[in-house]
Design an enzyme around this catalytic site. Structure first.
Site, PDB file in Angstrom:
ATOM      1  N   LYS A  13       0.840  -1.204   0.000  1.00  0.00           N
ATOM      2  CA  LYS A  13       0.000   0.000   0.000  1.00  0.00           C
ATOM      3  C   LYS A  13       0.877   1.257   0.000  1.00  0.00           C
ATOM      4  O   LYS A  13       0.695   2.154  -0.807  1.00  0.00           O
ATOM      5  CB  LYS A  13      -0.929   0.027   1.234  1.00  0.00           C
ATOM      6  CG  LYS A  13      -1.874  -1.153   1.322  1.00  0.00           C
ATOM      7  CD  LYS A  13      -2.825  -1.049   2.516  1.00  0.00           C
ATOM      8  CE  LYS A  13      -2.155  -1.092   3.865  1.00  0.00           C
ATOM      9  NZ  LYS A  13      -1.502  -2.383   4.190  1.00  0.00           N
ATOM     10  N   ARG A  88      -9.804   0.670   8.582  1.00  0.00           N
ATOM     11  CA  ARG A  88      -9.345  -0.688   8.871  1.00  0.00           C
ATOM     12  C   ARG A  88     -10.397  -1.501   9.606  1.00  0.00           C
ATOM     13  O   ARG A  88     -10.151  -2.655   9.929  1.00  0.00           O
ATOM     14  CB  ARG A  88      -8.128  -0.597   9.772  1.00  0.00           C
ATOM     15  CG  ARG A  88      -6.813  -0.898   9.091  1.00  0.00           C
ATOM     16  CD  ARG A  88      -5.780  -0.801  10.179  1.00  0.00           C
ATOM     17  NE  ARG A  88      -4.538  -1.389   9.841  1.00  0.00           N
ATOM     18  CZ  ARG A  88      -3.548  -0.761   9.237  1.00  0.00           C
ATOM     19  NH1 ARG A  88      -3.695   0.462   8.824  1.00  0.00           N
ATOM     20  NH2 ARG A  88      -2.413  -1.385   9.036  1.00  0.00           N
ATOM     21  N   ARG A 122      11.636  -5.716   4.810  1.00  0.00           N
ATOM     22  CA  ARG A 122      11.375  -4.279   4.639  1.00  0.00           C
ATOM     23  C   ARG A 122      12.344  -3.434   5.456  1.00  0.00           C
ATOM     24  O   ARG A 122      12.612  -3.699   6.623  1.00  0.00           O
ATOM     25  CB  ARG A 122       9.954  -3.935   5.065  1.00  0.00           C
ATOM     26  CG  ARG A 122       9.736  -2.413   5.074  1.00  0.00           C
ATOM     27  CD  ARG A 122       8.320  -2.001   5.122  1.00  0.00           C
ATOM     28  NE  ARG A 122       7.588  -2.552   6.231  1.00  0.00           N
ATOM     29  CZ  ARG A 122       6.280  -2.451   6.366  1.00  0.00           C
ATOM     30  NH1 ARG A 122       5.574  -1.825   5.432  1.00  0.00           N
ATOM     31  NH2 ARG A 122       5.669  -2.967   7.398  1.00  0.00           N
ATOM     32  N   ARG A 152      11.308  -1.751  11.005  1.00  0.00           N
ATOM     33  CA  ARG A 152      10.232  -1.377  11.927  1.00  0.00           C
ATOM     34  C   ARG A 152      10.088  -2.416  13.025  1.00  0.00           C
ATOM     35  O   ARG A 152      10.185  -3.611  12.771  1.00  0.00           O
ATOM     36  CB  ARG A 152       8.906  -1.274  11.153  1.00  0.00           C
ATOM     37  CG  ARG A 152       8.668   0.090  10.562  1.00  0.00           C
ATOM     38  CD  ARG A 152       7.538   0.136   9.589  1.00  0.00           C
ATOM     39  NE  ARG A 152       6.303  -0.501  10.023  1.00  0.00           N
ATOM     40  CZ  ARG A 152       5.166  -0.450   9.327  1.00  0.00           C
ATOM     41  NH1 ARG A 152       5.122   0.220   8.188  1.00  0.00           N
ATOM     42  NH2 ARG A 152       4.090  -1.043   9.769  1.00  0.00           N
ATOM     43  N   ARG A 163      -0.574  -9.305  13.215  1.00  0.00           N
ATOM     44  CA  ARG A 163      -1.124  -8.289  12.302  1.00  0.00           C
ATOM     45  C   ARG A 163      -1.952  -8.944  11.197  1.00  0.00           C
ATOM     46  O   ARG A 163      -2.986  -8.423  10.798  1.00  0.00           O
ATOM     47  CB  ARG A 163       0.002  -7.451  11.698  1.00  0.00           C
ATOM     48  CG  ARG A 163       0.548  -6.422  12.685  1.00  0.00           C
ATOM     49  CD  ARG A 163       1.876  -5.875  12.240  1.00  0.00           C
ATOM     50  NE  ARG A 163       1.807  -5.087  11.025  1.00  0.00           N
ATOM     51  CZ  ARG A 163       2.864  -4.795  10.273  1.00  0.00           C
ATOM     52  NH1 ARG A 163       4.056  -5.242  10.619  1.00  0.00           N
ATOM     53  NH2 ARG A 163       2.738  -4.072   9.191  1.00  0.00           N
TER      54      ARG A 163
HETATM   55  P1  AP5 Z   1       4.813  -1.623   1.920  1.00  0.00           P
HETATM   56  O1  AP5 Z   1       4.511  -0.790   0.727  1.00  0.00           O
HETATM   57  O2  AP5 Z   1       5.562  -0.987   3.023  1.00  0.00           O
HETATM   58  O3  AP5 Z   1       3.484  -2.338   2.443  1.00  0.00           O
HETATM   59  P2  AP5 Z   1       2.210  -1.754   3.188  1.00  0.00           P
HETATM   60  O4  AP5 Z   1       1.030  -2.437   2.577  1.00  0.00           O
HETATM   61  O5  AP5 Z   1       2.229  -0.262   3.188  1.00  0.00           O
HETATM   62  O6  AP5 Z   1       2.491  -2.389   4.604  1.00  0.00           O
HETATM   63  P3  AP5 Z   1       2.429  -1.799   6.066  1.00  0.00           P
HETATM   64  O7  AP5 Z   1       3.080  -2.852   6.928  1.00  0.00           O
HETATM   65  O8  AP5 Z   1       2.979  -0.417   6.153  1.00  0.00           O
HETATM   66  O9  AP5 Z   1       0.931  -1.801   6.296  1.00  0.00           O
HETATM   67  P4  AP5 Z   1       0.224  -1.964   7.589  1.00  0.00           P
HETATM   68  O10 AP5 Z   1      -1.121  -1.757   7.042  1.00  0.00           O
HETATM   69  O11 AP5 Z   1       0.396  -3.177   8.394  1.00  0.00           O
HETATM   70  O12 AP5 Z   1       0.942  -0.894   8.523  1.00  0.00           O
HETATM   71  P5  AP5 Z   1       0.625   0.617   8.829  1.00  0.00           P
HETATM   72  O13 AP5 Z   1       1.886   1.355   8.760  1.00  0.00           O
HETATM   73  O14 AP5 Z   1      -0.546   1.111   8.030  1.00  0.00           O
HETATM   74  O15 AP5 Z   1       5.593  -2.923   1.411  1.00  0.00           O
HETATM   75  C1  AP5 Z   1       6.139  -3.847   2.318  1.00  0.00           C
HETATM   76  C2  AP5 Z   1       7.553  -4.266   1.893  1.00  0.00           C
HETATM   77  O16 AP5 Z   1       7.478  -5.042   0.723  1.00  0.00           O
HETATM   78  C3  AP5 Z   1       8.517  -3.120   1.544  1.00  0.00           C
HETATM   79  O17 AP5 Z   1       9.796  -3.486   1.937  1.00  0.00           O
HETATM   80  C4  AP5 Z   1       8.436  -3.020   0.018  1.00  0.00           C
HETATM   81  O18 AP5 Z   1       9.614  -2.489  -0.531  1.00  0.00           O
HETATM   82  C5  AP5 Z   1       8.272  -4.476  -0.313  1.00  0.00           C
HETATM   83  N1  AP5 Z   1       7.517  -4.761  -1.506  1.00  0.00           N
HETATM   84  C6  AP5 Z   1       6.310  -4.240  -1.859  1.00  0.00           C
HETATM   85  N2  AP5 Z   1       5.915  -4.789  -3.009  1.00  0.00           N
HETATM   86  C7  AP5 Z   1       6.896  -5.687  -3.370  1.00  0.00           C
HETATM   87  C8  AP5 Z   1       7.066  -6.580  -4.446  1.00  0.00           C
HETATM   88  N3  AP5 Z   1       6.160  -6.668  -5.398  1.00  0.00           N
HETATM   89  N4  AP5 Z   1       8.157  -7.349  -4.494  1.00  0.00           N
HETATM   90  C9  AP5 Z   1       9.107  -7.260  -3.525  1.00  0.00           C
HETATM   91  N5  AP5 Z   1       9.020  -6.425  -2.479  1.00  0.00           N
HETATM   92  C10 AP5 Z   1       7.914  -5.653  -2.404  1.00  0.00           C
HETATM   93  O19 AP5 Z   1       0.108   0.496  10.349  1.00  0.00           O
HETATM   94  C11 AP5 Z   1       0.962   0.111  11.407  1.00  0.00           C
HETATM   95  C12 AP5 Z   1       0.152  -0.037  12.692  1.00  0.00           C
HETATM   96  O20 AP5 Z   1      -0.493   1.230  13.018  1.00  0.00           O
HETATM   97  C13 AP5 Z   1      -1.016  -1.033  12.620  1.00  0.00           C
HETATM   98  O21 AP5 Z   1      -0.608  -2.355  12.886  1.00  0.00           O
HETATM   99  C14 AP5 Z   1      -1.958  -0.470  13.700  1.00  0.00           C
HETATM  100  O22 AP5 Z   1      -1.526  -0.841  14.987  1.00  0.00           O
HETATM  101  C15 AP5 Z   1      -1.795   1.033  13.558  1.00  0.00           C
HETATM  102  N6  AP5 Z   1      -2.800   1.607  12.652  1.00  0.00           N
HETATM  103  C16 AP5 Z   1      -2.545   2.214  11.450  1.00  0.00           C
HETATM  104  N7  AP5 Z   1      -3.700   2.592  10.866  1.00  0.00           N
HETATM  105  C17 AP5 Z   1      -4.703   2.216  11.707  1.00  0.00           C
HETATM  106  C18 AP5 Z   1      -6.123   2.296  11.642  1.00  0.00           C
HETATM  107  N8  AP5 Z   1      -6.746   2.844  10.586  1.00  0.00           N
HETATM  108  N9  AP5 Z   1      -6.834   1.809  12.685  1.00  0.00           N
HETATM  109  C19 AP5 Z   1      -6.229   1.264  13.772  1.00  0.00           C
HETATM  110  N10 AP5 Z   1      -4.894   1.135  13.874  1.00  0.00           N
HETATM  111  C20 AP5 Z   1      -4.132   1.608  12.855  1.00  0.00           C
END
Ligand code: AP5
Length: 209
Positions: A13, A88, A122, A152, A163
């Site tokens: 994402k 979410r 990552r 992270r 997660r």
């Molecule tokens: P990346 O693009 O970083 O993936 P992402 O989908 O953004 O993953 P996140 O882990 O950031 O999402 P998340 O939803 O768990 O965490 P968030 O920060 O929102 O890609 C991942 C890796 O893969 C990278 O290294 C990239 O380079 C690599 N990659 C991508 N595509 C690839 C490919 N095709 N081939 C090879 N490599 C590839 O949230 C964190 C925490 O915050 C949550 O757990 C929760 O506690 C809290 N939180 C955030 N939002 C909310 C909400 N709305 N409600 C409640 N709690 C929340």
């Protein structure tokens, strides 16, 4: 265009939202990034959110909704945005419907085995926030700005497992929620970053027509 990016942790994402933001000239609003900034700055919201994030749990709906509401009222959001990681839960989606009109919910579809590999590899730039996979990094520095990269805390294997479970229970029902509204578009994202970005763009185009 107001876009929601749906998808499990590690689906890509953030990777695709950062690129699309530059192409479309609209902001990426990542609730995860907002919480990580608040944690670094040790604000009350950040300190509270850290307790949940470290365990791979969701931050309570009312905290996230208030934060997003405030952000969407800022001037740079008036011509569109990409919501990355919000909503979410169904309660968050219902709250969003009260304050915004969403044009497309883009589901970044990726199987669990691929996700685990992506998250364990990552690295994030401490300076510009860019995300990279270790397989694509030549050294421990950001290719874009030269900043130091780090792993992270919530990318540890035991937290990742939780997660994914939380995603299935709380967030996956949103696929049905947006399908029923007729605004869901799905991109098959099991390929390379480039292939997946093309799939994301095609899924967006399909909804514009
Ligand atoms: P990346 O693009 O970083 O993936 P992402 O989908 O953004 O993953 P996140 O882990 O950031 O999402 P998340 O939803 O768990 O965490 P968030 O920060 O929102 O890609 C991942 C890796 O893969 C990278 O290294 C990239 O380079 C690599 N990659 C991508 N595509 C690839 C490919 N095709 N081939 C090879 N490599 C590839 O949230 C964190 C925490 O915050 C949550 O757990 C929760 O506690 C809290 N939180 C955030 N939002 C909310 C909400 N709305 N409600 C409640 N709690 C929340």
């Amino acid at each position: 265009m107001n876009i929601v990016f749906l998808g499990p942790p590690g689906a890509g994402k953030g990777t695709h939202a950062q690129r699309l933001m530059k192409e479309l000239g609209i902001p990426q609003i990542s609730t995860g990034d907002m919480f990580r900034r608040a944690i670094r700055e040790q604000t009350p919201t950040g300190l509270d959110a850290k307790r949940y994030i470290d365990k791979g749990e969701l931050v309570p709906d009312e905290v996230v909704v208030a934060m997003v509401k405030e952000r969407l009222a800022e001037p740079d959001c008036q011509h569109g945005y990409i919501l990355d990681g919000f909503p979410r839960t169904v309660a968050q989606a219902e709250a969003l419907d009260q304050i915004a009109h969403i044009d497309v919910a883009l589901n970044i579809d990726t199987p669990d085995d691929i996700i685990i590999d992506r998250l364990s590899g990552r690295r994030v730039c401490a300076e510009c926030g860019g995300t990279y996979h270790t397989s694509l990094l030549k050294e421990d520095k950001c290719p874009a700005c030269g900043g130091a990269v780090y792993q992270r805390d919530d990318d540890k294997p035991e937290t990742v497992t939780n997660r994914l479970a939380v995603y299935q229970e709380k967030t996956a029902p949103l696929i049905d929620y947006y399908q029923k509204k007729g605004i869901l578009s799905t991109a098959d994202c099991r390929g390379t970053i480039e292939e997946n970005y093309r799939a994301v763009k095609a899924a967006l185009e399909a909804k514009k027509q």
